[in-house]
Design a protein around this motif. Structure first.
Motif, PDB file in Angstrom:
ATOM      1  N   LEU A   1     -17.945   1.705 -16.127  1.00  0.00           N
ATOM      2  CA  LEU A   1     -17.182   1.097 -15.200  1.00  0.00           C
ATOM      3  C   LEU A   1     -16.780  -0.215 -15.066  1.00  0.00           C
ATOM      4  O   LEU A   1     -17.662  -1.044 -14.855  1.00  0.00           O
ATOM      5  CB  LEU A   1     -17.566   1.663 -13.841  1.00  0.00           C
ATOM      6  N   ILE A   2     -15.808  -0.859 -15.441  1.00  0.00           N
ATOM      7  CA  ILE A   2     -15.272  -2.202 -15.509  1.00  0.00           C
ATOM      8  C   ILE A   2     -14.329  -2.575 -14.540  1.00  0.00           C
ATOM      9  O   ILE A   2     -13.142  -2.083 -14.700  1.00  0.00           O
ATOM     10  CB  ILE A   2     -14.649  -2.450 -16.914  1.00  0.00           C
ATOM     11  N   THR A   3     -14.689  -3.256 -13.606  1.00  0.00           N
ATOM     12  CA  THR A   3     -13.720  -3.960 -12.372  1.00  0.00           C
ATOM     13  C   THR A   3     -12.933  -4.785 -12.944  1.00  0.00           C
ATOM     14  O   THR A   3     -13.224  -5.838 -13.956  1.00  0.00           O
ATOM     15  CB  THR A   3     -14.473  -3.935 -11.199  1.00  0.00           C
ATOM     16  N   GLY A   4     -11.891  -5.190 -12.187  1.00  0.00           N
ATOM     17  CA  GLY A   4     -10.853  -6.322 -12.616  1.00  0.00           C
ATOM     18  C   GLY A   4     -10.521  -6.155 -13.962  1.00  0.00           C
ATOM     19  O   GLY A   4     -10.519  -7.213 -14.702  1.00  0.00           O
ATOM     20  N   SER A   5     -10.056  -5.185 -14.519  1.00  0.00           N
ATOM     21  CA  SER A   5     -10.021  -4.766 -16.060  1.00  0.00           C
ATOM     22  C   SER A   5      -8.392  -4.641 -16.344  1.00  0.00           C
ATOM     23  O   SER A   5      -7.926  -4.256 -17.425  1.00  0.00           O
ATOM     24  CB  SER A   5     -10.692  -3.528 -16.317  1.00  0.00           C
ATOM     25  N   SER A   6      -7.420  -5.046 -15.555  1.00  0.00           N
ATOM     26  CA  SER A   6      -5.986  -5.132 -15.655  1.00  0.00           C
ATOM     27  C   SER A   6      -5.703  -6.219 -16.510  1.00  0.00           C
ATOM     28  O   SER A   6      -4.373  -6.295 -17.039  1.00  0.00           O
ATOM     29  CB  SER A   6      -5.082  -4.920 -14.527  1.00  0.00           C
TER      30      SER A   6
ATOM     31  N   VAL B   1     -19.791  -3.004 -14.935  1.00  0.00           N
ATOM     32  CA  VAL B   1     -19.551  -4.287 -14.950  1.00  0.00           C
ATOM     33  C   VAL B   1     -18.623  -4.717 -13.877  1.00  0.00           C
ATOM     34  O   VAL B   1     -17.400  -4.370 -13.717  1.00  0.00           O
ATOM     35  CB  VAL B   1     -18.518  -4.417 -16.182  1.00  0.00           C
ATOM     36  N   ASN B   2     -19.353  -5.687 -13.162  1.00  0.00           N
ATOM     37  CA  ASN B   2     -18.484  -6.175 -11.795  1.00  0.00           C
ATOM     38  C   ASN B   2     -17.905  -7.167 -12.172  1.00  0.00           C
ATOM     39  O   ASN B   2     -18.448  -8.593 -12.279  1.00  0.00           O
ATOM     40  CB  ASN B   2     -19.945  -6.455 -10.838  1.00  0.00           C
ATOM     41  N   ASN B   3     -16.509  -7.253 -12.633  1.00  0.00           N
ATOM     42  CA  ASN B   3     -15.965  -8.310 -13.006  1.00  0.00           C
ATOM     43  C   ASN B   3     -14.688  -8.799 -12.068  1.00  0.00           C
ATOM     44  O   ASN B   3     -14.123  -9.917 -12.195  1.00  0.00           O
ATOM     45  CB  ASN B   3     -15.225  -7.838 -14.486  1.00  0.00           C
TER      46      ASN B   3
ATOM     47  N   ASN C   1     -22.876  -8.398 -14.075  1.00  0.00           N
ATOM     48  CA  ASN C   1     -22.234  -9.149 -13.360  1.00  0.00           C
ATOM     49  C   ASN C   1     -21.431 -10.438 -13.842  1.00  0.00           C
ATOM     50  O   ASN C   1     -21.955 -11.046 -14.745  1.00  0.00           O
ATOM     51  CB  ASN C   1     -22.962  -9.709 -11.947  1.00  0.00           C
ATOM     52  N   VAL C   2     -20.085 -10.539 -13.863  1.00  0.00           N
ATOM     53  CA  VAL C   2     -19.228 -11.571 -14.314  1.00  0.00           C
ATOM     54  C   VAL C   2     -19.266 -12.828 -13.219  1.00  0.00           C
ATOM     55  O   VAL C   2     -18.607 -12.828 -12.100  1.00  0.00           O
ATOM     56  CB  VAL C   2     -17.979 -11.351 -14.788  1.00  0.00           C
ATOM     57  N   SER C   3     -20.089 -13.766 -13.390  1.00  0.00           N
ATOM     58  CA  SER C   3     -20.170 -14.850 -12.469  1.00  0.00           C
ATOM     59  C   SER C   3     -19.460 -16.177 -13.094  1.00  0.00           C
ATOM     60  O   SER C   3     -18.481 -16.054 -13.277  1.00  0.00           O
ATOM     61  CB  SER C   3     -21.731 -15.244 -12.338  1.00  0.00           C
ATOM     62  N   SER C   4     -19.967 -17.365 -12.796  1.00  0.00           N
ATOM     63  CA  SER C   4     -19.057 -18.619 -13.266  1.00  0.00           C
ATOM     64  C   SER C   4     -20.150 -19.784 -13.382  1.00  0.00           C
ATOM     65  O   SER C   4     -21.325 -19.787 -12.753  1.00  0.00           O
ATOM     66  CB  SER C   4     -18.233 -18.669 -12.389  1.00  0.00           C
ATOM     67  N   VAL C   5     -19.650 -20.614 -13.977  1.00  0.00           N
ATOM     68  CA  VAL C   5     -20.575 -21.911 -14.180  1.00  0.00           C
ATOM     69  C   VAL C   5     -20.623 -22.653 -12.724  1.00  0.00           C
ATOM     70  O   VAL C   5     -21.533 -23.504 -12.768  1.00  0.00           O
ATOM     71  CB  VAL C   5     -20.008 -22.835 -15.522  1.00  0.00           C
ATOM     72  N   VAL C   6     -19.545 -22.402 -12.148  1.00  0.00           N
ATOM     73  CA  VAL C   6     -19.288 -22.907 -10.917  1.00  0.00           C
ATOM     74  C   VAL C   6     -20.456 -22.614  -9.761  1.00  0.00           C
ATOM     75  O   VAL C   6     -20.775 -23.092  -8.650  1.00  0.00           O
ATOM     76  CB  VAL C   6     -18.112 -23.107 -10.107  1.00  0.00           C
TER      77      VAL C   6
END
Length: 254
Positions: free
Chosen positions: A10-15, A91-93, A142-147
């Motif tokens: 399951l991959i969210t935010g995948s459009s 995948v929490n994107n 989880n897809v996070s960020s450098v910030v």
């Protein structure tokens, strides 16, 4: 070493962007994917690309959902399990950005939306997925960020949300071990449409960012997708609670 054959993801935010790149890559590696986003037209295009890349011609489960609504988060999980009866990879994107100043009288509405999508929806999907991932000995990326670790004054509440997400990654890695592995990828600037609603001229912004990265360019969605695939495979079997940066050297820059 990356083998996702017949894994259910399951991959969210995948459009679009990183999520799209991950969905297409997972499909090319033999996975069965559920893709989620707010734009039906884009989702249908991603689904067609996933099917074309799949060595088994698997058709993705397509779920139109808006994660600012908790009921859509729950429905996303339910539709995925209804279709596949199984889950190996979450995948929490899905994510939102925001730039309102704390002195702006309307900032709290934007703040709440960002926290809902970037943190609460991740927590909710994780909670719902745990029984299935324990059963499959699955994993979460989880897809996070450098910030999360290098604060952004302009994106202050986005930075807050990603710092919270990193701690959630670590605490869930402890809580769910040894049954479920939980890791995070933290991109630096990546050339996607993420900034489009927030800044007037994204091309100029990215050109400026290119010059400021030690590698001389910002990232590409496919590069982040490669890290997600690695963390989703047995190639990373000794990793849990890891925060993996893929940032063109952003954290090294002044």
């Amino acid at each position: 070493m990356i083998n996702l054959d017949n894994k259910v993801a399951l991959i969210t935010g995948s459009s679009d962007g990183i999520g799209k790149a991950a969905a297409v890559l997972f499909s090319s590696l033999g996975a069965k994917v559920a893709i989620v986003g707010r734009d039906q037209t884009k989702l249908d295009q991603v689904a067609a690309e996933c099917e074309a890349k799949s060595p088994h011609n698997y058709k993705p489960v397509v779920i139109k959902a808006d994660f600012t609504r908790d009921e859509d988060v729950v429905r996303t999980f339910e539709e995925t399990i209804s279709a596949y009866k199984h889950l190996d990879i979450l995948v929490n994107n899905a994510g939102l950005g925001g730039t309102k100043d704390i002195r702006d009288p309307d900032y709290i509405h934007d703040y709440d939306r960002v926290q809902q999508v970037n943190v609460r929806s991740v927590v909710r999907l994780t909670e719902l997925s745990i029984p299935h991932l324990v059963k499959s000995k699955g994993l979460i990326v989880n897809v996070s960020s450098v910030v999360a670790v290098k604060p952004s004054e302009k994106f202050w509440y986005y930075s807050m949300s990603k710092a919270a997400l990193d701690m959630f990654t670590k605490t869930m890695a402890l809580k769910l071990a040894p049954h479920v592995r939980v890791n995070s990828v933290n991109p630096g600037p990546v050339r996607t449409r993420f900034l489009s609603p927030l800044v007037p001229d994204t091309n100029t912004v990215y050109e400026d960012m290119d010059k400021r990265q030690p590698l001389g360019r910002v990232g590409d969605p496919n590069e982040i997708a490669n890290v997600i695939a690695f963390l989703s495979s047995e190639a990373s079997s000794n990793m849990t609670g890891s925060i993996v940066f893929s940032d063109s050297g952003y954290l090294l820059a002044e």
